[in-house]
Each structure stands twice: as C-alpha cells, then as structure tokens.
Motif scaffolding. Structure first.
Motif, PDB file in Angstrom:
ATOM      1  N   LYS A 112      33.543  45.424  23.361  1.00 22.97           N
ATOM      2  CA  LYS A 112      32.370  46.240  23.640  1.00 22.97           C
ATOM      3  C   LYS A 112      32.488  46.784  25.067  1.00 22.97           C
ATOM      4  CE  LYS A 112      28.979  44.091  20.583  1.00 22.97           C
ATOM      5  NZ  LYS A 112      29.862  43.393  19.729  1.00 22.97           N
ATOM      6  N   ASN A 113      31.806  47.892  25.333  1.00 20.13           N
ATOM      7  CA  ASN A 113      31.788  48.459  26.679  1.00 20.13           C
ATOM      8  C   ASN A 113      30.711  47.748  27.493  1.00 20.13           C
ATOM      9  OD1 ASN A 113      33.840  50.394  26.378  1.00 20.13           O
ATOM     10  ND2 ASN A 113      32.434  51.705  25.251  1.00 20.13           N
ATOM     11  N   ILE A 114      31.117  47.227  28.647  1.00 16.34           N
ATOM     12  CA  ILE A 114      30.182  46.495  29.505  1.00 16.34           C
ATOM     13  C   ILE A 114      30.348  46.952  30.955  1.00 16.34           C
ATOM     14  CG2 ILE A 114      30.149  44.461  28.031  1.00 16.34           C
ATOM     15  CD1 ILE A 114      31.932  43.089  30.161  1.00 16.34           C
ATOM     16  N   THR A 115      29.403  46.542  31.781  1.00 12.10           N
ATOM     17  CA  THR A 115      29.466  46.773  33.219  1.00 12.10           C
ATOM     18  C   THR A 115      29.442  45.427  33.911  1.00 12.10           C
ATOM     19  OG1 THR A 115      28.284  48.863  32.994  1.00 12.10           O
ATOM     20  CG2 THR A 115      28.331  47.878  35.185  1.00 12.10           C
ATOM     21  N   VAL A 116      30.331  45.247  34.878  1.00 12.00           N
ATOM     22  CA  VAL A 116      30.415  44.002  35.637  1.00 12.00           C
ATOM     23  C   VAL A 116      30.196  44.324  37.104  1.00 12.00           C
ATOM     24  CG1 VAL A 116      31.914  42.074  36.259  1.00 12.00           C
ATOM     25  CG2 VAL A 116      32.061  43.048  33.967  1.00 12.00           C
ATOM     26  N   ASP A 117      29.154  43.723  37.704  1.00 10.95           N
ATOM     27  CA  ASP A 117      28.933  43.862  39.141  1.00 10.95           C
ATOM     28  C   ASP A 117      29.805  42.858  39.867  1.00 10.95           C
ATOM     29  OD1 ASP A 117      27.044  45.799  38.747  1.00 10.95           O
ATOM     30  OD2 ASP A 117      25.315  44.482  39.039  1.00 10.95           O
ATOM     31  N   LEU A 118      30.434  43.297  40.939  1.00  3.49           N
ATOM     32  CA  LEU A 118      31.320  42.436  41.706  1.00  3.49           C
ATOM     33  C   LEU A 118      30.663  41.997  43.006  1.00  3.49           C
ATOM     34  CD1 LEU A 118      34.622  44.425  41.138  1.00  3.49           C
ATOM     35  CD2 LEU A 118      33.711  42.528  39.803  1.00  3.49           C
ATOM     36  N   ARG A 119      31.208  40.977  43.623  1.00  2.00           N
ATOM     37  CA  ARG A 119      30.621  40.406  44.835  1.00  2.00           C
ATOM     38  C   ARG A 119      30.679  41.342  46.037  1.00  2.00           C
ATOM     39  NH1 ARG A 119      33.407  34.842  45.611  1.00  2.00           N
ATOM     40  NH2 ARG A 119      32.603  35.209  47.684  1.00  2.00           N
ATOM     41  N   ILE A 156      38.134  38.030  33.456  1.00  3.30           N
ATOM     42  CA  ILE A 156      37.911  39.106  32.497  1.00  3.30           C
ATOM     43  C   ILE A 156      39.036  40.125  32.564  1.00  3.30           C
ATOM     44  CG2 ILE A 156      36.415  41.091  32.034  1.00  3.30           C
ATOM     45  CD1 ILE A 156      34.052  39.415  32.818  1.00  3.30           C
ATOM     46  N   SER A 157      39.499  40.536  31.390  1.00  2.00           N
ATOM     47  CA  SER A 157      40.442  41.652  31.272  1.00  2.00           C
ATOM     48  C   SER A 157      39.714  42.797  30.593  1.00  2.00           C
ATOM     49  CB  SER A 157      41.659  41.265  30.438  1.00  2.00           C
ATOM     50  OG  SER A 157      42.392  40.272  31.088  1.00  2.00           O
ATOM     51  N   MET A 158      39.867  43.990  31.158  1.00  2.00           N
ATOM     52  CA  MET A 158      39.203  45.168  30.616  1.00  2.00           C
ATOM     53  C   MET A 158      40.219  46.274  30.398  1.00  2.00           C
ATOM     54  SD  MET A 158      35.830  45.168  33.049  1.00  2.00           S
ATOM     55  CE  MET A 158      34.706  46.035  31.987  1.00  2.00           C
ATOM     56  N   SER A 159      39.954  47.109  29.413  1.00  2.00           N
ATOM     57  CA  SER A 159      40.789  48.285  29.193  1.00  2.00           C
ATOM     58  C   SER A 159      39.923  49.529  29.388  1.00  2.00           C
ATOM     59  CB  SER A 159      41.402  48.264  27.789  1.00  2.00           C
ATOM     60  OG  SER A 159      40.392  48.283  26.814  1.00  2.00           O
ATOM     61  N   LYS A 160      40.573  50.647  29.692  1.00  2.00           N
ATOM     62  CA  LYS A 160      39.883  51.918  29.960  1.00  2.00           C
ATOM     63  C   LYS A 160      38.757  51.689  30.968  1.00  2.00           C
ATOM     64  CE  LYS A 160      40.682  53.030  25.202  1.00  2.00           C
ATOM     65  NZ  LYS A 160      39.985  52.784  23.965  1.00  2.00           N
ATOM     66  N   ALA A 161      39.089  51.082  32.076  1.00  2.00           N
ATOM     67  CA  ALA A 161      38.095  50.678  33.061  1.00  2.00           C
ATOM     68  C   ALA A 161      37.949  51.710  34.176  1.00  2.00           C
ATOM     69  CB  ALA A 161      38.482  49.331  33.660  1.00  2.00           C
TER      70      ALA A 161
END
Length: 134
Positions: free
Chosen positions: A27-34, A52-57
């Motif tokens: 699924k497409n998600i958003t991850v906020d980083l520190r 986490i590994s993401m594609s098309k990021a």
C-alpha cells in the motif's frame, strides 16, 4: 503465512503495533522521519524491528526538496511516525494479520514431539492436578 524472524522480532511483532505496519505492505504510505523530513511510497517490506523498504518512493527534506527513488530503505531508529491511510480499518487489519499467522499448514503434523523430560513434567503436573481435585 506466519511471521518469520528471531524470537525478539516475533516478540515485537506480537506485542507492538508492528503487525499493523506489516499489514500495510503493498500500500502507499507516508513515513515521517526524525529529521523533520518524510517519505511517501509503496511499502515493500517490514522486518521485525520495523525497518522499512519502500519502492517508488519520494523523499522530501525539511526544505521541501523532493528526491525520487526506485527503492528506499529506512532504518527503524529514523522513523518518527507512520501514517495509516484513511481507507484502512486498523482493527480489521490487525485481526487479519494475526489470522494469517495462526493458519495451520495442512502438510504439517499437528502433534508436537515431546522430550522425555517434558513428558515426565506433564505426568507430574497431572498427578498434582488430580490430587487437588480430591
């Protein structure tokens, strides 16, 4: 499919919301980083430590510069927050994830092999239980 990993990873999977993040795979998600930046993309995989590994990021830094990646790996210690899409039922996903983990393999024999020590401990336990019932 049961969760595969070390005993520590399995503990995190069953005792934290890691199972919810794992249910968001593909699924497409958003991850906020520190570091006040964020990453948007398709969740490819999550391990037991929430790496986490993401594609098309798309990585957006704090100055709003955008960088595109075919594959991107984010270490768990850099994650501040994982946005759950509004279309996802949180409780439903957690229940489905645990149902997947509890499915029995039809080719596997159900009866576990017990050691002599375990059998003796079980016999002793049954004697104690029987004496308590009298």
């Amino acid at each position: 499919m049961m969760f595969v990993g070390t005993s520590r990873e399995k503990f995190f999977y069953h005792n934290t919301l890691l199972c919810l993040v794992k249910s968001l795979q593909d699924k497409n998600i958003t991850v906020d980083l520190r570091n006040d930046s964020y990453v948007c993309g398709q969740l490819t995989s999550v391990d037991g430590y929430m790496n986490i590994s993401m594609s098309k990021a798309v990585y957006c830094d704090s100055q709003e510069n955008e960088y595109y990646f075919d594959n991107l790996f984010v270490q768990a210690r850099n994650i501040r927050y994982v946005h759950i899409p509004e279309t996802v039922s949180i409780l439903g996903n957690i229940k489905n994830e645990f149902k997947k983990g509890n499915e029995k393999d039809p080719n596997k024999e159900d009866k576990p092999v017990k050691s002599r020590k375990a059998k003796k401990a079980l016999q002793q336990h049954m004697k104690i239980v029987a004496s308590l019932e009298n």
